[in-house]
Enzyme design. Structure first.
Site, PDB file in Angstrom:
ATOM      1  N   THR B  73       1.060  -1.215  -0.214  1.00  0.00           N
ATOM      2  CA  THR B  73       0.201  -0.061  -0.091  1.00  0.00           C
ATOM      3  C   THR B  73       0.980   0.840   0.011  1.00  0.00           C
ATOM      4  OG1 THR B  73      -2.135  -0.946   1.217  1.00  0.00           O
ATOM      5  CG2 THR B  73      -2.087   1.010   0.781  1.00  0.00           C
ATOM      6  N   ASN B 154      -6.223  -9.796  -7.442  1.00  0.00           N
ATOM      7  CA  ASN B 154      -5.937 -10.533  -5.780  1.00  0.00           C
ATOM      8  C   ASN B 154      -7.482 -11.416  -6.187  1.00  0.00           C
ATOM      9  OD1 ASN B 154      -6.535  -8.039  -5.615  1.00  0.00           O
ATOM     10  ND2 ASN B 154      -7.121  -8.535  -3.545  1.00  0.00           N
ATOM     11  N   SER B 202       4.813  -6.460  -2.672  1.00  0.00           N
ATOM     12  CA  SER B 202       4.504  -6.571  -1.451  1.00  0.00           C
ATOM     13  C   SER B 202       5.471  -8.424  -0.679  1.00  0.00           C
ATOM     14  CB  SER B 202       3.349  -6.455  -0.960  1.00  0.00           C
ATOM     15  OG  SER B 202       3.352  -7.367   0.965  1.00  0.00           O
ATOM     16  N   HIS B 204       4.594 -10.437   1.930  1.00  0.00           N
ATOM     17  CA  HIS B 204       4.156 -11.429   2.289  1.00  0.00           C
ATOM     18  C   HIS B 204       3.339 -11.932   1.862  1.00  0.00           C
ATOM     19  CE1 HIS B 204      -0.248 -10.518   3.357  1.00  0.00           C
ATOM     20  NE2 HIS B 204       1.067  -8.482   3.074  1.00  0.00           N
ATOM     21  N   CYS B 328     -20.763 -10.693   3.887  1.00  0.00           N
ATOM     22  CA  CYS B 328     -20.997 -10.762   4.954  1.00  0.00           C
ATOM     23  C   CYS B 328     -19.692 -11.001   5.787  1.00  0.00           C
ATOM     24  CB  CYS B 328     -21.311 -11.866   5.460  1.00  0.00           C
ATOM     25  SG  CYS B 328     -22.855 -11.809   5.217  1.00  0.00           S
TER      26      CYS B 328
END
Lengths: 277, 390
Positions: B73, B154, B202, B204, B328
Site C-alpha cells: 500500500t 488478487n 509486498s 508477505h 458478510c
C-alpha cells in the site's frame, strides 16, 4: 474473523427446525438474494398458538443462527406473546451478536411479523413506508422503529441493524435526519421516565432483579451460565458471573453491552454495572 | 486432518523456513543501525545491499532502482503521488475498477487527498475480468498524468497485459505504475525490457514477513518521497530500515526465482485438479475470471444460492482456509467490488470462494478439500430458500 458466541456457532452448525411446513398457516418471506440474506419462516398455528415453526435461510452464520434461535423461541408460544419478541431478544438468546451482524436478528423479527401478518390476512405496516435506502429497500418506518427499539445513535448503528446506508451511502443525510427526528421525539417520551431518579435502594434492587430475570438470565442460562446481583450502592450495581460465564472471555462485553444497557434502559439511565472481582 | 490446509495464499503466505533463518540474527546479535559509521552497524547496511541485489535479480532491474518500503500500500501511494507531482499540469488518472483498495480508494478520492481537481477513468472489465485494450487506449490523453493498473488481480488471479499497456503509455508520454503484489514470483518479470516507471510488491505475498514491501522506480523517473525525514534509501524513503524483514525479503525473492517453474507446473496442476474437481462434483458452481489469462495458483468459484461466510465457517471446521467475496465476510454489506465490476450476478457473488495455493500445498490437501466441499455446499443449500434442487 467474527467473534461469535458458542451459542451462535452451535445453532449455525446444528440448525433447529430447518425446512418448510406444508400448508402453513403463516408464511414470512424477508430479505433477498441481492441483499445477501433472506429468510422464509413458516408457522403452523392452532388456536392462536404456534404449534410448529420451520425456516429456510440464505445467509451468513449469524443469519442462520438467528433463524434457528427464533424458531426455538416461538414454538409453543401464544401469538400474542410471540408478537412481543424483539430483535434484541433473538440476539440475547444467542448470547449476543457482533454489532455489524445485528441486522440478522432484525431479519428474524421481521420474518416473524410477516408470518403473523400473513396468518391474520393483514398488510405489513413497515412495507408501507417510504423507501429511504434504495440499495437494500429499507423504509423510513423500519429505520425509525429500529432507532427507537434499539436506541440507535449513529448512521453506522442504523446500518448495523437495518443495513440502510450500507450500499452506495447516498441516503446518509436522510438517515441523519431520521435520527435527529427520532431522538428529539424520543427525548420527549423519555423525559417523564427519567424524572423519578430518586428511587430507594430497595426499589432499585427489586426493579433490577426483575429486569435481570426477564431480559438477561434466560440468555445466559442457554450457555450454561448465570449472573447474581451482589450489591447496589447508589448508581453502582455489582454483579457476579456464575457457571460457564465465569470462564467466558466475553463476560466483560456481556456485562457492559447486555446487562448495563438493559438496566439503563429499564431501571435508571445513570446506572453503572461492574463485576465483583 | 488436524493440520491446517492453507489455501489463502493471496491473503498472505507462510514465511519460508529459509527466510526465517536468514532473518533471525538481525533480531539478536546484528542489531546495529545501517546508517552508523562503525563497522558493527555498517555490516548491517551491507546485508541490505545484498537484499536489494536479490530483489533486483528477480525483477530484472538495477539494484539502485529498488526502494524498500513498509508494504504494498505504501508503495502504491508513493508511486501514484510521485506521478502526479511530476506532472503538475496534468489532471487525469487512468486505473481500473478491479484494483486492490490500495489503488482504487486512492484514485477515486484524489481530489480530496490532493485538494486538486483530478479526473479519474476507472476502466471497466468484461464478464471474465479482462480490460478492453482499445478502451484503454481511448482513455489515454494529453492530460493523463499516470496510469495505474494491477499486474494480476488478487481475487480472480486474472493477469493483465502490463508490458503492452506500459508501452502504449510510454509512447504517449504518460507515466505507468503497476501493482504487481500478486504477480511477482508467479509471472516472469524483466523490468529492464519494459516501459514501466513504478512497480509495487509486498513481502508477505511471497513467503517473506508482513511489514515490508518494495517500490521499483525506473532510473530517470521523477520521484517524490512520501514521507519527510532522514536520508535512508538514498533519500527516497525516510525512516530506519526494517533490516530483518528486508533481509528476509531478499532471500524470499531468491527462492521465488528458483520456484517459479514449480509454481507454473506443480502448483498449477494442483490448482487445476482442485478447480476441475469442484466444478464437476458440485452442481451450479461457476468459475469467476478468465480461465487462460490467469495466475497459476488462484481459483475463484461461485457456489450459487449459498453465502460465502457460511461456506468458510463450515470449511473452518476442517481447518481449510480460503477467502470469500461475500459481503458478510468483510463487514461491508456489498459483495466484492471485483465480482460486481465483472457483472457476476448476486446469486453467485455472495457465494464466491477464492482458493489460492502455494508451493507448500500438497495433492493430499487438494484431495481432502475435494472430499469435504460437496457436502458443505449441499448442507447449506438444504437450508437455502432459493435452492431449486439439484
Amino acid at each position: 474473523m467474527w467473534l461469535y458466541t458458542d451459542t451462535v456457532t452451535e445453532h449455525f452448525q446444528n440448525p433447529r427446525n430447518v425446512g418448510e411446513i406444508e400448508n402453513a398457516d403463516g408464511i414470512g418471506d424477508v430479505g433477498s438474494l441481492a441483499c445477501g440474506d433472506a429468510l422464509r419462516l413458516t408457522l403452523k398455528i392452532d388456536n392462536e398458538r404456534i404449534v410448529d415453526a420451520k425456516f429456510k435461510t440464505f445467509g451468513c452464520a449469524s443469519a442462520i443462527a438467528s433463524s434457528s434461535a427464533l424458531t426455538e423461541m416461538i414454538k409453543g408460544m401464544e401469538i400474542s406473546e410471540a408478537e412481543k419478541i424483539t430483535n434484541e431478544d433473538i440476539a440475547n438468546y444467542l448470547g449476543g451478536l457482533p454489532k455489524e451482524k445485528m441486522h440478522c436478528s432484525v431479519m428474524g423479527r421481521e420474518a416473524l411479523e410477516a408470518a403473523i401478518a400473513d396468518y391474520r390476512g393483514l398488510a405489513l405496516p413497515t412495507a408501507e413506508g417510504e423507501v429511504v435506502c434504495e440499495c437494500f429497500g429499507v423504509t423510513d418506518i423500519e429505520i425509525t422503529r429500529a432507532i427507537k427499539e434499539s436506541n440507535l445513535r449513529s448512521v453506522e448503528e442504523i446500518t448495523n441493524f437495518t443495513k440502510a446506508g450500507g450500499g452506495c451511502g447516498k441516503c446518509a443525510d436522510k438517515l441523519v435526519a431520521l435520527l435527529r427526528k427520532s431522538v428529539s421525539e424520543g427525548l420527549k417520551i423519555v423525559d417523564p421516565a427519567v424524572k423519578p431518579t430518586r428511587m430507594t435502594t430497595l426499589q432499585k434492587i427489586k426493579k433490577i432483579e426483575e429486569v435481570l430475570d426477564r431480559e438477561v438470565r434466560p440468555g445466559l442460562r442457554v450457555d450454561g451460565g448465570d449472573l447474581e446481583l451482589i450489591d447496589v450502592d447508589g448508581d453502582l450495581v455489582i454483579v457476579s458471573m456464575r457457571g460457564h460465564c465465569t470462564s467466558c472471555s466475553n463476560s466483560q462485553t456481556t456485562i457492559k453491552q447486555l446487562v448495563e444497557k438493559k438496566l439503563r434502559e429499564q431501571v435508571l439511565p445513570t446506572l453503572i454495572v461492574e463485576e465483583d472481582k | 486432518m488436524d493440520k491446517v490446509v492453507y489455501m489463502d495464499n493471496n491473503a498472505t503466505t507462510r514465511v519460508a523456513p529459509e527466510v526465517l533463518e536468514v532473518m533471525t540474527p538481525y533480531f539478536s546479535e546484528l542489531y546495529g543501525n545501517p546508517s552508523s559509521m562503525h563497522t558493527f552497524g555498517g555490516q548491517v547496511g551491507r546485508s541490505i545491499d545484498t537484499a536489494r541485489e536479490q530483489v533486483a535479480s528477480l525483477l530484472g532491474c538495477d539494484p539502485s532502482e529498488i526502494v524498500f518500503t513498509s508494504c504494498g500500500t505504501e508503495s502504491d501511494s508513493t508511486a501514484i503521488f510521485s506521478g502526479l507531482r511530476a506532472n503538475p499540469d496534468k489532471r487525469h488518472v487512468v486505473s481500473s475498477r478491479v484494483e486492490h483498495p490500495a489503488v482504487k480508494n486512492l484514485c477515486e478520492n484524489l481530489p480530496a487527498r490532493t485538494s486538486t481537481s483530478y479526473r479519474t477513468t476507472m476502466l471497466k472489465v468484461s464478464g471474465d475480468g479482462l480490460i478492453d485494450f482499445d478502451e484503454y487506449l481511448e482513455a489515454l490523453n494529453d492530460d493523463t498524468a499516470i496510469v495505474s493498473i494491477m499486474w494480476a488481480n488478487n481475487e480472480t488471479g486474472v493477469v493483465y497485459p502490463i508490458p503492452e499497456m506500459a508501452k502504449a503509455a510510454k509512447e504517449r508520454g504518460i507515466m505507468f505504475h503497476t501493482d504487481a503484489v500478486q504477480a511477482v514470483g508467479k509471472i516472469p518479470i524483466n523490468l529492464n525490457q519494459l516501459d514501466i516507471d513504478f512497480l509495487s510488491m509486498s513481502g508477505h505475498k511471497l513467503h517473506a514477513p508482513k511489514g515490508v514491501g518494495i517500490l521499483y522506480v525506473r532510473r530517470g523517473t521523477p520521484f517524490a518521497p512520501f514521507m519527510a525525514g532522514g536520508h535512508q534509501e538514498h533519500g527516497r524513503r525516510a525512516g530506519t530500515e526494517n533490516v530483518a524483514s528486508i533481509v528476509g525479503l531478499g532471500k524470499a525473492c531468491e527462492l521465488a526465482a528458483q520456484k517459479m517453474a514449480e509454481e507454473n507446473s506443480r502448483v498449477k496442476a494442483l490448482r487445476d485438479k482442485l478447480e476441475n474437481g469442484l466444478l464437476s462434483r458440485i452442481p451450479r458452481s461457476i468459475l469467476n475470471g478468465n480461465k487462460e489469462q490467469r495466475l497459476p495458483n488462484t481459483s475463484n468459484i461461485s457456489f450459487e444460492f449459498v453465502e460465502g461466510e457460511a461456506i468458510l465457517l463450515h470449511m473452518n471446521r476442517y481447518n481449510i482456509c480460503a477467502s470469500s467475496g461475500s459481503a458478510c465476510t468483510s463487514g461491508s454489506l456489498e459483495p466484492s467490488h471485483v465480482l460486481r465490476a465483472m457483472g457476476v450476478p448476486f446469486t453467485a457473488a455472495h457465494g464466491s470462494i477464492r482458493f489460492s495455493l502455494s508451493v507448500y500445498n500438497t495433492e493430499e490437501e487438494v484431495d481432502f478439500v475435494l472430499d469435504k466441499m460437496p457436502a458443505i455446499i449441499a448442507e447449506l443449500r438444504e437450508l437455502s430458500p432459493f435452492w431449486p434442487g439439484a
